[in-house]
Design an enzyme around this catalytic site. Structure first.
Site, PDB file in Angstrom:
ATOM      1  N   CYS A   1      44.138  47.753  41.680  1.00 47.58           N
ATOM      2  CA  CYS A   1      42.832  48.301  41.282  1.00 47.58           C
ATOM      3  C   CYS A   1      42.809  49.757  41.726  1.00 47.58           C
ATOM      4  O   CYS A   1      42.692  50.053  42.918  1.00 47.58           O
ATOM      5  CB  CYS A   1      41.693  47.515  41.934  1.00 47.58           C
ATOM      6  SG  CYS A   1      40.092  48.248  41.575  1.00 47.58           S
TER       7      CYS A   1
ATOM      8  N   TYR B   1      29.152  47.132  35.468  1.00 54.40           N
ATOM      9  CA  TYR B   1      29.799  46.660  34.242  1.00 54.40           C
ATOM     10  C   TYR B   1      28.983  46.989  32.990  1.00 54.40           C
ATOM     11  O   TYR B   1      28.592  46.105  32.228  1.00 54.40           O
ATOM     12  CB  TYR B   1      30.076  45.142  34.333  1.00 54.40           C
ATOM     13  CG  TYR B   1      31.196  44.864  35.299  1.00 54.40           C
ATOM     14  CD1 TYR B   1      32.520  44.859  34.871  1.00 54.40           C
ATOM     15  CD2 TYR B   1      30.945  44.682  36.644  1.00 54.40           C
ATOM     16  CE1 TYR B   1      33.560  44.643  35.757  1.00 54.40           C
ATOM     17  CE2 TYR B   1      31.972  44.471  37.546  1.00 54.40           C
ATOM     18  CZ  TYR B   1      33.276  44.460  37.089  1.00 54.40           C
ATOM     19  OH  TYR B   1      34.306  44.263  37.968  1.00 54.40           O
TER      20      TYR B   1
HETATM   21  C1  DNO Z   1      34.524  44.423  41.397  1.00 58.98           C
HETATM   22  C2  DNO Z   1      35.640  43.498  41.127  1.00 58.98           C
HETATM   23  C3  DNO Z   1      35.848  42.529  42.257  1.00 58.98           C
HETATM   24  C4  DNO Z   1      36.945  41.537  41.933  1.00 58.98           C
HETATM   25  C5  DNO Z   1      37.215  40.552  43.028  1.00 58.98           C
HETATM   26  C6  DNO Z   1      38.439  39.756  42.712  1.00 58.98           C
HETATM   27  O1  DNO Z   1      34.021  45.022  40.515  1.00 58.98           O
HETATM   28  O2  DNO Z   1      36.793  44.148  40.794  1.00 58.98           O
HETATM   29  O3  DNO Z   1      34.638  41.855  42.488  1.00 58.98           O
HETATM   30  O4  DNO Z   1      36.574  40.802  40.810  1.00 58.98           O
HETATM   31  O5  DNO Z   1      37.356  41.156  44.237  1.00 58.98           O
HETATM   32  O6  DNO Z   1      38.448  38.620  43.503  1.00 58.98           O
END
Ligand code: DNO
Length: 407
Positions: free
Chosen positions: A277, A381
């Site tokens: 990420c 989102y």
């Molecule tokens: C945030 C996401 C996280 C992700 C979790 C995976 O926007 O990227 O909440 O879904 O950490 O377990």
């Protein structure tokens, strides 16, 4: 890369019709209504797949559920208390059910208590849109003066304590409540029923759990689930800590390349992989995202592409702790360099005959812009902001893979 979209389920603000128009090729989803620790049954999984597979008029959408994000790891497993053994058994059953339904990739995290943390969910940008922000001073004000956590003062430098106190004194009661609500948005089940007592109770359960202890518990979990993943032909991928540094005195063990290497080395097989990420990791200046992709790439099973702008640190320090989520191509991470590394990794997998040579990616977060503003969805989102991010990332992908002008 396979361009996917995170979809929160039937109540989500976007429909499959919207996703098809945005041009995505696959869906990332989770059964959020099933309590953490319980089994995801074959029926529940099939129901979600059917919804993803259909447009409003009943025609096939052409989309499928590619990645489970997240199949959550319970707090009991992280702390090895209560029903943790049963939760691990259930986790494996859910994996089997997902594999039987054709899913191969599972994203999860191992962050204690809080999944992600921001101090502002709608920070106003100069262009009029909004984004999420983490402000270290506001966070310190919460920790020190709202939560009043014992020992918090020792976790911040004196100048941060001083500035946090100044800010706290100027905050209205409403601002204090909002700050606390924003910070606890990532608490399991607490978005609506949060109380400071809940937070204190969750934190107290980690008293005595050091980083090493948490890492050992993580490895125990992996030793149980990774052989199952291998047997089922699945890939597990751990999401990094967000933000990638210690908060509220909790242990954090997935913040840096060194952290990832420890966990990957402890159970050293491909099925034990990572979610890269770029937004979470990019909040630290010492995380070199293109380099991490180059060095850890063969174990990257899922990509979250987004960017952050870190605040300048004053007084010559290299850590300010504060950042906001920037446009996808504009921020601390060189997105062109990162995408070039991903494309190289995919090519080398293809040459090696690896079946997983196309890595699923999703445009992560983005700014709330145009009709996103005022729409109540999942924080971080937005539809249009994410679509804009996807379009920009797609442009880079086209150039980087162009037969004449690409790499
Ligand atoms: C945030 C996401 C996280 C992700 C979790 C995976 O926007 O990227 O909440 O879904 O950490 O377990």
């Amino acid at each position: 890369m396979k361009q996917t979209w995170r979809w929160f389920g039937p109540d989500h603000i976007a429909s499959m019709d919207d996703l098809v128009q945005s041009g995505v090729e696959g869906v990332v989803s989770a059964l959020h209504h099933i309590p953490t620790g319980d089994v995801w049954s074959g029926e529940e999984i099939a129901t979600r797949q059917q919804i993803i597979g259909r447009l409003k008029n009943g025609n096939p959408s052409g989309l499928r559920w590619d990645v489970a994000e997240s199949l959550p790891v319970s707090e009991d497993i992280k702390k090895q208390i209560g029903g943790w053994r049963e939760h691990i058994a259930n986790y494996k059953t859910s994996m089997e059910n997902l594999a039987n339904a054709g899913l191969e990739v599972i994203c999860y995290n191992f962050m204690p208590v809080l999944d992600w943390t921001r101090t502002d969910l709608a920070w106003r940008l100069p262009h009029g849109g909004t984004c999420m922000r983490f402000d270290y001073f506001d966070f310190a004000a919460f920790d020190l003066f709202i939560l009043k956590r014992a020992g918090a003062k020792d976790d911040f430098p004196p100048d941060v304590v001083e500035e946090a106190e100044k800010r706290y004194r100027l905050m209205s009661e409403q601002a204090k409540d909002e700050l606390a609500r924003n910070i606890t948005c990532g608490l399991p089940g607490a978005a609506e029923n949060f109380s400071l007592e809940d937070v204190r109770m969750h934190l107290a359960e980690y008293d005595g759990i050091s980083q090493d202890r948490l890492r050992a518990n993580f490895v125990d979990f992996l030793e149980q689930v990774i052989p199952t993943a291998e047997k089922l032909g699945m890939r597990l991928c751990c999401h990094p800590d967000d933000p990638p540094f210690g908060l509220l005195g909790l242990p954090r063990i997935m913040s840096t390349e060194a952290d990832y290497k420890k966990i990957m080395g402890a159970v050293d097989v491909s099925a034990n992989g990572i979610t890269l990420c770029s937004g979470s990791l990019g909040a630290r200046a010492d995380n070199d995202l293109p380099g991490m992709m180059r060095r850890l790439g063969s174990r990257v099973h899922f990509l979250h592409l987004r960017n952050v702008q870190r605040d300048e640190a004053g007084n010559g320090a290299n850590f300010s702790g504060s950042f906001h989520e920037s446009e996808h191509l504009d921020g601390a991470t060189d997105m062109v360099a990162l995408i070039a590394e991903i494309v190289r990794e995919e090519a080398s997998r293809k040459a090696a005959g690896r079946k997983d040579h196309q890595i699923p990616m999703r445009p992560d977060h983005g700014h709330d812009i145009l009709e996103d503003l005022g729409r109540t969805g999942q924080p971080g989102y937005p539809i249009i902001g994410r679509l804009r991010g996807l379009a920009e990332l797609r442009g880079i992908m086209q150039v980087v893979t162009h037969p004449e002008f690409g790499i």
